[in-house]
Design a protein around this motif. Structure first.
Motif, PDB file in Angstrom:
ATOM      1  N   SER A  43      57.384  41.544  42.415  1.00 51.42           N
ATOM      2  CA  SER A  43      58.579  42.326  42.757  1.00 51.42           C
ATOM      3  C   SER A  43      59.854  41.700  42.202  1.00 51.42           C
ATOM      4  O   SER A  43      60.843  42.407  41.991  1.00 51.42           O
ATOM      5  N   LYS A  44      59.836  40.409  41.941  1.00 54.46           N
ATOM      6  CA  LYS A  44      61.034  39.761  41.395  1.00 54.46           C
ATOM      7  C   LYS A  44      61.306  40.202  39.963  1.00 54.46           C
ATOM      8  O   LYS A  44      62.449  40.386  39.569  1.00 54.46           O
ATOM      9  N   SER A  45      60.246  40.386  39.189  1.00 52.65           N
ATOM     10  CA  SER A  45      60.416  40.800  37.795  1.00 52.65           C
ATOM     11  C   SER A  45      60.150  42.294  37.593  1.00 52.65           C
ATOM     12  O   SER A  45      60.377  42.818  36.502  1.00 52.65           O
ATOM     13  N   ASN A  46      59.647  42.972  38.646  1.00 51.53           N
ATOM     14  CA  ASN A  46      59.269  44.391  38.559  1.00 51.53           C
ATOM     15  C   ASN A  46      58.243  44.635  37.456  1.00 51.53           C
ATOM     16  O   ASN A  46      58.292  45.664  36.769  1.00 51.53           O
ATOM     17  N   MET A  47      57.313  43.715  37.294  1.00 49.70           N
ATOM     18  CA  MET A  47      56.305  43.812  36.239  1.00 49.70           C
ATOM     19  C   MET A  47      54.902  43.841  36.842  1.00 49.70           C
ATOM     20  O   MET A  47      54.608  43.134  37.811  1.00 49.70           O
ATOM     21  N   PHE A  48      54.062  44.671  36.233  1.00 47.80           N
ATOM     22  CA  PHE A  48      52.635  44.690  36.541  1.00 47.80           C
ATOM     23  C   PHE A  48      51.923  43.852  35.487  1.00 47.80           C
ATOM     24  O   PHE A  48      52.252  43.920  34.304  1.00 47.80           O
ATOM     25  N   GLU A  49      50.943  43.092  35.932  1.00 44.92           N
ATOM     26  CA  GLU A  49      50.090  42.338  35.015  1.00 44.92           C
ATOM     27  C   GLU A  49      48.659  42.798  35.253  1.00 44.92           C
ATOM     28  O   GLU A  49      48.169  42.770  36.380  1.00 44.92           O
ATOM     29  N   LEU A  50      48.010  43.263  34.202  1.00 43.16           N
ATOM     30  CA  LEU A  50      46.641  43.745  34.289  1.00 43.16           C
ATOM     31  C   LEU A  50      45.733  42.763  33.563  1.00 43.16           C
ATOM     32  O   LEU A  50      45.946  42.469  32.382  1.00 43.16           O
ATOM     33  N   GLU A  51      44.756  42.251  34.283  1.00 42.98           N
ATOM     34  CA  GLU A  51      43.753  41.363  33.688  1.00 42.98           C
ATOM     35  C   GLU A  51      42.464  42.160  33.514  1.00 42.98           C
ATOM     36  O   GLU A  51      41.831  42.545  34.489  1.00 42.98           O
ATOM     37  N   ASP A  52      42.117  42.425  32.277  1.00 37.12           N
ATOM     38  CA  ASP A  52      40.892  43.154  31.942  1.00 37.12           C
ATOM     39  C   ASP A  52      39.733  42.172  32.069  1.00 37.12           C
ATOM     40  O   ASP A  52      39.630  41.217  31.312  1.00 37.12           O
ATOM     41  N   ARG A  53      38.866  42.401  33.052  1.00 35.39           N
ATOM     42  CA  ARG A  53      37.772  41.464  33.328  1.00 35.39           C
ATOM     43  C   ARG A  53      36.654  41.575  32.295  1.00 35.39           C
ATOM     44  O   ARG A  53      35.839  40.668  32.182  1.00 35.39           O
ATOM     45  N   THR A  54      36.594  42.654  31.525  1.00 37.13           N
ATOM     46  CA  THR A  54      35.545  42.790  30.526  1.00 37.13           C
ATOM     47  C   THR A  54      35.914  42.070  29.240  1.00 37.13           C
ATOM     48  O   THR A  54      35.053  41.456  28.612  1.00 37.13           O
ATOM     49  N   SER A  55      37.178  42.123  28.842  1.00 39.48           N
ATOM     50  CA  SER A  55      37.605  41.462  27.599  1.00 39.48           C
ATOM     51  C   SER A  55      38.322  40.144  27.848  1.00 39.48           C
ATOM     52  O   SER A  55      38.634  39.427  26.896  1.00 39.48           O
ATOM     53  N   GLN A  56      38.597  39.841  29.118  1.00 40.79           N
ATOM     54  CA  GLN A  56      39.316  38.621  29.503  1.00 40.79           C
ATOM     55  C   GLN A  56      40.710  38.560  28.883  1.00 40.79           C
ATOM     56  O   GLN A  56      41.231  37.486  28.622  1.00 40.79           O
ATOM     57  N   GLN A  57      41.328  39.724  28.670  1.00 42.69           N
ATOM     58  CA  GLN A  57      42.690  39.783  28.158  1.00 42.69           C
ATOM     59  C   GLN A  57      43.639  40.221  29.267  1.00 42.69           C
ATOM     60  O   GLN A  57      43.235  40.912  30.203  1.00 42.69           O
ATOM     61  N   THR A  58      44.899  39.819  29.136  1.00 43.49           N
ATOM     62  CA  THR A  58      45.912  40.155  30.121  1.00 43.49           C
ATOM     63  C   THR A  58      47.039  40.923  29.442  1.00 43.49           C
ATOM     64  O   THR A  58      47.451  40.569  28.337  1.00 43.49           O
TER      65      THR A  58
END
Length: 83
Positions: A43-58
């Motif tokens: 909430s401080k940066s108003n950013m979503f971070e998505l970690e793709d568990r199949t490719s191990q990318q964020t």
């Protein structure tokens, strides 16, 4: 007509944004009981971070619609091209 699969995803993401605590909100999204991605909302940066568990990318998103579509692509069952 099948109901939209985006609506429940957006509701979960909205709940993350509406949380009033200072903690980073975390949600896990699965397909057939297997974790496909982890989403964090700061909430401080108003950013979503998505970690793709199949490719191990964020990936980072500042738009709820973009992260919702990415989640949908990861959790929806593969469709057959044969009809």
């Amino acid at each position: 007509m099948k109901p939209s699969q985006l609506i429940p995803i957006i509701r979960r993401l909205d709940a993350m944004r509406e949380d009033q605590s200072d903690e980073v909100q975390v949600r896990r999204f699965e397909r057939d009981g297997k974790e496909q991605c982890i989403v964090r909302y700061d909430s401080k940066s108003n950013m979503f971070e998505l970690e793709d568990r199949t490719s191990q990318q964020t990936y980072e998103f500042d738009n709820i619609d973009y992260v919702a579509v990415e989640i949908l692509e990861l959790v929806q069952p593969a469709t057959s091209t044969e009809d």
